[in-house]
Scaffold this motif. Structure first.
Motif, mmCIF file in Angstrom:
data_model
loop_
_atom_site.group_PDB
_atom_site.id
_atom_site.type_symbol
_atom_site.label_atom_id
_atom_site.label_comp_id
_atom_site.label_asym_id
_atom_site.label_seq_id
_atom_site.Cartn_x
_atom_site.Cartn_y
_atom_site.Cartn_z
ATOM 1 N N LEU A 153 -39.761 -37.453 4.599
ATOM 2 C CA LEU A 153 -39.413 -37.089 3.388
ATOM 3 C C LEU A 153 -38.432 -38.104 3.041
ATOM 4 O O LEU A 153 -38.618 -38.512 1.763
ATOM 5 C CB LEU A 153 -38.844 -35.671 3.383
ATOM 6 C CG LEU A 153 -38.732 -35.245 2.085
ATOM 7 C CD1 LEU A 153 -40.029 -35.058 0.997
ATOM 8 C CD2 LEU A 153 -37.996 -33.762 2.000
ATOM 9 N N VAL A 192 -40.144 -41.125 1.338
ATOM 10 C CA VAL A 192 -40.564 -40.648 0.142
ATOM 11 C C VAL A 192 -39.719 -40.648 -0.957
ATOM 12 O O VAL A 192 -39.862 -41.307 -2.155
ATOM 13 C CB VAL A 192 -41.448 -39.543 0.056
ATOM 14 C CG1 VAL A 192 -41.959 -39.226 -1.482
ATOM 15 C CG2 VAL A 192 -42.644 -39.594 0.809
ATOM 16 N N LEU A 193 -38.637 -40.188 -0.689
ATOM 17 C CA LEU A 193 -37.574 -39.666 -1.762
ATOM 18 C C LEU A 193 -36.793 -40.975 -2.051
ATOM 19 O O LEU A 193 -36.309 -41.073 -3.306
ATOM 20 C CB LEU A 193 -36.536 -38.642 -1.200
ATOM 21 C CG LEU A 193 -37.216 -37.179 -1.088
ATOM 22 C CD1 LEU A 193 -36.310 -36.135 -0.666
ATOM 23 C CD2 LEU A 193 -37.903 -36.699 -2.315
ATOM 24 N N LYS A 222 -44.346 -40.427 -6.026
ATOM 25 C CA LYS A 222 -43.608 -39.530 -5.083
ATOM 26 C C LYS A 222 -44.066 -38.167 -5.036
ATOM 27 O O LYS A 222 -44.083 -37.608 -4.287
ATOM 28 C CB LYS A 222 -42.078 -39.884 -5.665
ATOM 29 C CG LYS A 222 -41.382 -40.964 -5.119
ATOM 30 C CD LYS A 222 -39.747 -41.026 -5.589
ATOM 31 C CE LYS A 222 -39.243 -42.312 -5.226
ATOM 32 N NZ LYS A 222 -37.751 -42.242 -5.594
ATOM 33 N N CYS A 270 -45.285 -36.018 -1.951
ATOM 34 C CA CYS A 270 -44.491 -34.765 -1.726
ATOM 35 C C CYS A 270 -45.570 -33.706 -1.600
ATOM 36 O O CYS A 270 -45.642 -32.842 -0.493
ATOM 37 C CB CYS A 270 -43.515 -34.288 -2.460
ATOM 38 S SG CYS A 270 -41.933 -35.369 -2.527
ATOM 39 N N ARG A 271 -46.560 -33.696 -2.630
ATOM 40 C CA ARG A 271 -47.557 -32.513 -2.216
ATOM 41 C C ARG A 271 -48.398 -32.832 -1.256
ATOM 42 O O ARG A 271 -48.884 -32.035 -0.237
ATOM 43 C CB ARG A 271 -48.777 -32.648 -3.537
ATOM 44 C CG ARG A 271 -47.872 -31.917 -4.998
ATOM 45 C CD ARG A 271 -48.830 -31.896 -6.142
ATOM 46 N NE ARG A 271 -49.355 -32.960 -6.312
ATOM 47 C CZ ARG A 271 -48.839 -33.853 -7.696
ATOM 48 N NH1 ARG A 271 -47.930 -33.663 -8.173
ATOM 49 N NH2 ARG A 271 -49.890 -34.924 -7.729
ATOM 50 N N ALA A 310 -36.062 -35.359 5.744
ATOM 51 C CA ALA A 310 -35.303 -36.069 4.659
ATOM 52 C C ALA A 310 -34.166 -36.695 5.309
ATOM 53 O O ALA A 310 -33.539 -37.760 4.483
ATOM 54 C CB ALA A 310 -34.829 -34.892 3.838
#
Length: 581
Positions: free
Chosen positions: A352, A355-356, A365, A369-370, A386
């Motif tokens: 994560l 991605v973030l 993004k 996330c989905r 994360a």
């Protein structure tokens, strides 16, 4: 999206004449006599004088590398962008001696070798070169060679921990007393001094902020095309077509450049590992001939007559020989692969955090996330990723020795985990010295070009894996790049067959071979305390454990064959066998 012109490779046609080099250079004192010969790979003169001894290994009939001056010699190894003229050699010598590293970095293509000048030796290797150039220094002497055994003072210099790790299957260099030139580096050796200078950095490709995944794919395509273009005019070029997308991308780019290309594929009788249907689909679509090379599954799979300068601790060495024999028979000099595809386009980690914090558009993004929410990972695991210290891939790929059962080895507490070094793979270099180069074959990795490495340095980690509808799609940028070139059955291909099945089957059918090689009291690995004969007997007696340890057993058997080669090796034998004509 256009690629900056400065990121497109330039230079002349590839020259594959230079197979390696060796040097012994005294430092200090009056200028010694220089003896420099060009010889077939592995041949060495029997020198009696104490002067400078140099060998340029080359294919038969190759022209000598021009000498920059009367007291200087230039030696090369690997594929060079030609032509290699006196002016080219003189310019290279000047930039090395004057430390003009920025200019050296602009020399096109991969470059590796040595410049021997009065009282100094320059060992160089560009960032994209896969050559292994080794060296060993004392105050008054430097020795260097592409063959590490040239630098040994006798047998027994391989470290015990390194040999243990080689048996476990690690990509480890077993000679702790020998140094290697890193990529993108010049090593300068003088009397009592060794300095190292990085000269060829890989900087991220300049692309706009929040570049989309599709735009990365658009940027990658011309870089792949330009990387293979120099080989389009070198006669027939071979491509080692594996089960992956990287080699298919290389083959497609060669066809696009108008190259006379032919594909080679390992053909196995084991239906669990047969990838020939995929290779045939790629070649049929491109209109390229496909050569299916039969592979050994029986008694010839391991041969006690093999001799190695370094452990080749992987399965299927005989398959490499069979492939090289066929490629050489077809008169191929350059054999391209897609080996760098995973490194350029695939993930080393994913989570994560990627991605973030990645430099990508907000809508992508949200899509990623989905995708994570539909993946195999549970929500708490996704949330923990994360943190930059946590990767979702950690629970999919066991690290270090845990990935390779080695129940027959004597435990070695504190042995480090296998930390793969993409810039130095001793096993690949061993195969180069013993399989490919003796047949005049130069392996090429176009996906490792400078432009593609710069693209990889810019590519967000979030674009290296695509979680989608419960699946994990690897190398999504490469797949998008190929979407307009291949039918969906090729570029959407996912899942792999059991490629290790033939090697496990060999181990199950031939436990007596491993008992003879590894279990006898006189075996080198037993005498070193690396293999435990009782543990080995238990593994060989139980089919389930034998299958589990199969690839490690093969790697250990190959390491034992290396140790037998090492025991027969003496400096005198290395200098005089086989001699130059």
């Amino acid at each position: 999206m256009p690629v900056p012109a400065g990121d497109r490779p330039a230079g002349g046609r590839p020259v594959g004449d230079y197979l390696g080099c060796y040097g012994r250079v005294p430092l200090g004192g009056p200028p010694p006599r220089i003896s420099c010969v060009t010889a077939p790979l592995g041949q060495r003169p029997s020198w009696s004088d104490p002067g400078v001894h140099l060998v340029q290994w080359a294919v038969p009939g190759a022209a000598r590398v021009p000498s920059p001056s009367q007291r200087e010699r230039l030696l090369l190894t690997g594929v060079v962008r030609g032509p290699v003229t006196p002016a080219w050699a003189g310019r290279l010598a000047r930039v090395l001696k004057q430390g003009r590293h920025a200019e050296l970095a602009r020399v096109p293509g991969a470059l590796a070798g040595a410049l021997v000048a009065d009282h100094r030796v320059f060992l160089f290797r560009s960032a994209t070169s896969e050559e292994a150039l080794h060296y060993r220094c004392s105050r008054d002497l430097v020795r260097f060679s592409t063959d590490p055994t040239d630098l040994l003072d006798g047998p027994g210099e391989a470290g015990r921990e390194e040999i243990w790790r080689a048996c476990r299957g690690d990509a480890v260099f077993v000679y702790p007393g020998i140094a290697r030139v890193p990529p993108g580096t010049v090593v300068t050796v003088g009397r009592g001094s060794v300095t190292t200078a990085a000269y060829d950095p890989v900087t991220p490709l300049e692309l706009p902020p929040r570049t989309t995944m599709a735009e990365f794919a658009e940027a990658a395509r011309p870089l792949v095309t330009e990387a293979v273009r120099p080989y389009a005019g070198t006669g027939r070029t071979g491509v080692l077509l594996s089960d992956g997308l990287g080699s298919a991308a290389v083959l497609a780019a060669l066809v696009e450049c108008g190259a006379d290309a032919v594909a080679y594929h390992y053909a196995t009788r084991d239906p669990l590992a047969d990838e020939s249907a995929y290779a045939r689909a790629v070649c049929d679509h491109l209109g390229v001939p496909l050569m299916l090379v039969p592979t050994e599954h029986g008694s010839g799979y391991l041969d006690e007559r093999w001799q190695f300068p370094h452990p080749y601790n992987r399965p299927a060495y005989r398959w490499l020989e069979q492939m090289a024999e066929r490629v050489a028979k077809d008169g191929i000099t350059f054999l391209a692969r897609g080996r760098e595809g995973d490194r350029i386009f695939g993930p080393a980690r994913y989570g994560l955090h990627d991605v973030l914090t990645g430099d990508l558009p907000a809508r992508e993004k949200a899509t990623l996330c989905r995708g994570l929410l539909t993946s195999r990972w549970e929500l708490p695991r996704i949330l923990r990723s994360a943190s930059p210290r946590t990767s979702l891939l950690d629970d999919l790929v066991p690290a270090g020795g845990a990935a390779r059962p080695a129940d027959f080895l004597t435990p070695l507490p504190g042995a480090p985990a296998d930390a793969a070094d993409a810039d130095h793979t001793p096993q690949e270099h061993c195969a180069n010295l013993t399989v490919w180069r003796p047949r005049g074959i130069q392996l090429c990795n176009p996906l490792g070009s400078k432009g593609l490495r710069r693209l990889a340095a810019r590519l967000p980690g979030a674009y290296r894996l695509l979680p989608h509808q419960g699946r994990l799609i690897t190398q999504p940028v490469l797949r998008l790049m190929l979407a307009g070139r291949f039918p969906a059955a090729v570029w959407r291909r996912h899942g792999r067959l059991w490629l290790g099945s033939p090697h496990k089957d060999y181990a199950l059918r031939h436990p007596d071979v491993f008992a003879a090689l590894l279990g006898r009291p006189g075996a080198h690995l037993v005498r070193m305390g690396v293999v435990d004969p009782r543990r080995l007997a238990h593994v060989l007696a139980e089919p389930a454990r034998l299958r589990l340890n199969a690839e490690t057993l093969i790697g250990a058997a190959m390491t034992e064959l290396f140790l037998r080669s090492d025991a027969r090796r003496t400096p005198a034998a290395r200098r005089g066998t086989p001699p130059c004509p």
